[in-house]
Design an enzyme around this catalytic site. Structure first.
Site, PDB file in Angstrom:
ATOM      1  N   GLU A  94       0.430   8.116   6.308  1.00 15.64           N
ATOM      2  CA  GLU A  94       0.512   7.204   6.482  1.00 15.64           C
ATOM      3  C   GLU A  94       1.085   6.117   7.040  1.00 15.64           C
ATOM      4  O   GLU A  94       2.369   6.152   7.756  1.00 15.64           O
ATOM      5  CB  GLU A  94       2.493   7.172   5.391  1.00 15.64           C
ATOM      6  N   HIS A 132       8.752  11.839   7.408  1.00 11.33           N
ATOM      7  CA  HIS A 132       8.911  10.544   7.155  1.00 11.33           C
ATOM      8  C   HIS A 132       8.513   9.510   7.956  1.00 11.33           C
ATOM      9  O   HIS A 132       9.751   9.334   9.258  1.00 11.33           O
ATOM     10  CB  HIS A 132       9.027  10.526   5.402  1.00 11.33           C
TER      11      HIS A 132
HETATM   12  P1  PGA Z   1       4.787   3.493  -1.334  1.00 10.51           P
HETATM   13  O1  PGA Z   1       5.988   4.848  -0.396  1.00 10.51           O
HETATM   14  O2  PGA Z   1       3.878   4.861  -2.233  1.00 10.51           O
HETATM   15  O3  PGA Z   1       5.924   2.991  -1.965  1.00 10.51           O
HETATM   16  O4  PGA Z   1       4.459   3.079  -0.392  1.00 10.51           O
HETATM   17  C1  PGA Z   1       4.971   5.849   0.300  1.00 10.51           C
HETATM   18  C2  PGA Z   1       6.239   6.457   1.150  1.00 10.51           C
HETATM   19  O5  PGA Z   1       7.724   6.403   0.895  1.00 10.51           O
HETATM   20  O6  PGA Z   1       6.085   7.579   1.566  1.00 10.51           O
END
Ligand code: PGA
Length: 306
Positions: free
Chosen positions: A216, A146
């Site tokens: 992401e 992450h």
């Molecule tokens: P979010 O978080 O959906 O609040 O942008 C995503 C994440 O922390 O992986």
């Protein structure tokens, strides 16, 4: 190679952070109710598509520094009573300290993930949580790489790859996160960054059977600035192309690639219509059970669109 479609920086009007900077001060002062180190429940899901697993995947990342046993109990109750599409794998990823509570009260329909795990066999590594412990608590998955682990805690690509290999060897599924920072995107390095992160996973793991890739973009996480469907699809296609070239055609076609970063009940259906978006990793919006259910069920919008 460069991603070209981002033209404007995040507006920071969204769910959590008001700045995309990942320095510790920004994180501690601006993180949302449900996020970051203390986030209570992190959900992951993915969806079906013509050539991939018939099941999507949606994961939930939940209640944050103000999360409590009570707030998690409410979320679990909402999830237990939600109607979820059958062909979506739904995963919640609570903070470690709440995993046992979630496991003992959440429907078996939903799997549980750790938010991180130690790089090897458990032992004298004070403060770390081992894969063996996650399994002991009933986890089937772990989220690795992450952006906060990478950019706040400082984990390196190679270290994350090793973590993935160990978790897989012990039978956990891995949600393998990749994604570029804003300045990397603006410098035209989106693909370079994502490919380097992918390569570290590929170099370490013997098989991609139990890996879900989560793209992401760091600038979209917790900012309320979601990638457009086209921006996300562009990277998902590139990731699939990288897997085809560097791993195998089969892995490229079978691996589910989910999107994360400010996904909510209002934008998930449009994102899910994109051919290569197989589900979502959801943070802030996963903290409300009904909205999370909407996101899970939107993963099937591709079928409707098809
Ligand atoms: P979010 O978080 O959906 O609040 O942008 C995503 C994440 O922390 O992986």
């Amino acid at each position: 190679m460069a991603a070209t479609s981002l033209t404007a920086p995040p507006s920071f009007s969204g769910l959590r952070r008001i700045s995309p900077k990942l320095d510790a001060a920004a994180v501690s002062s601006h993180q949302s109710f449900f996020h970051r180190v203390n986030s209570s429940t992190r959900l992951v899901s993915s969806s079906s598509s013509s050539h991939r697993s018939p099941r999507g995947v949606v994961a939930m990342a939940g209640s944050g520094k103000n999360g409590t046993k009570d707030s998690i109990a409410k979320l679990i109750s909402d999830l237990n009573s939600a109607t979820l599409e059958a062909d979506v794998d739904v995963v919640v990823s609570p903070p470690f300290v709440y995993i046992d509570q979630v496991k003992s009260s959440l429907t078996d329909r939903i799997d549980i993930s750790g938010q991180n795990s130690w790089v090897g066999k458990g032992g004298a590594f004070t403060g770390e949580i081992s894969v063996e412990q996650l399994k002991d608590l009933g986890c089937k998955w772990v989220i690795l790489g992450h952006s906060e682990r990478r950019h706040v805690i400082g984990e390196k690509d190679e270290f994350i790859g090793k973590k993935a290999a160990y978790a897989l060897s012990e039978g956990l599924g891995v949600i393998a996160c990749i994604g570029e920072k804003l300045e990397e995107r603006e410098a035209g390095k989106t693909f370079d960054v994502c490919f380097a992160q992918l390569k570290a996973f590929a170099d370490a793991v013997p098989s991609w059977d139990n890996i879900v890739v989560a793209y992401e973009p760091v600038w979209a996480i917790g900012t309320g600035k979601v990638a457009s469907p086209q921006q996300a699809q562009e990277v998902h296609v590139a990731v699939r192309g990288w897997l085809k070239k560097n791993v195998s055609e089969e892995v490229a076609s079978k691996t589910r690639i989910i999107y994360g970063g400010s996904v909510n009940g209002g934008n998930s259906a449009e994102l899910a219509k994109e051919e290569d978006i197989d589900g979502f990793l959801v943070g802030g919006a996963s903290l409300k059970g009904p909205e999370f259910a909407t996101i899970v069920n939107s993963v099937t919008s591709k079928k409707v669109a098809a």
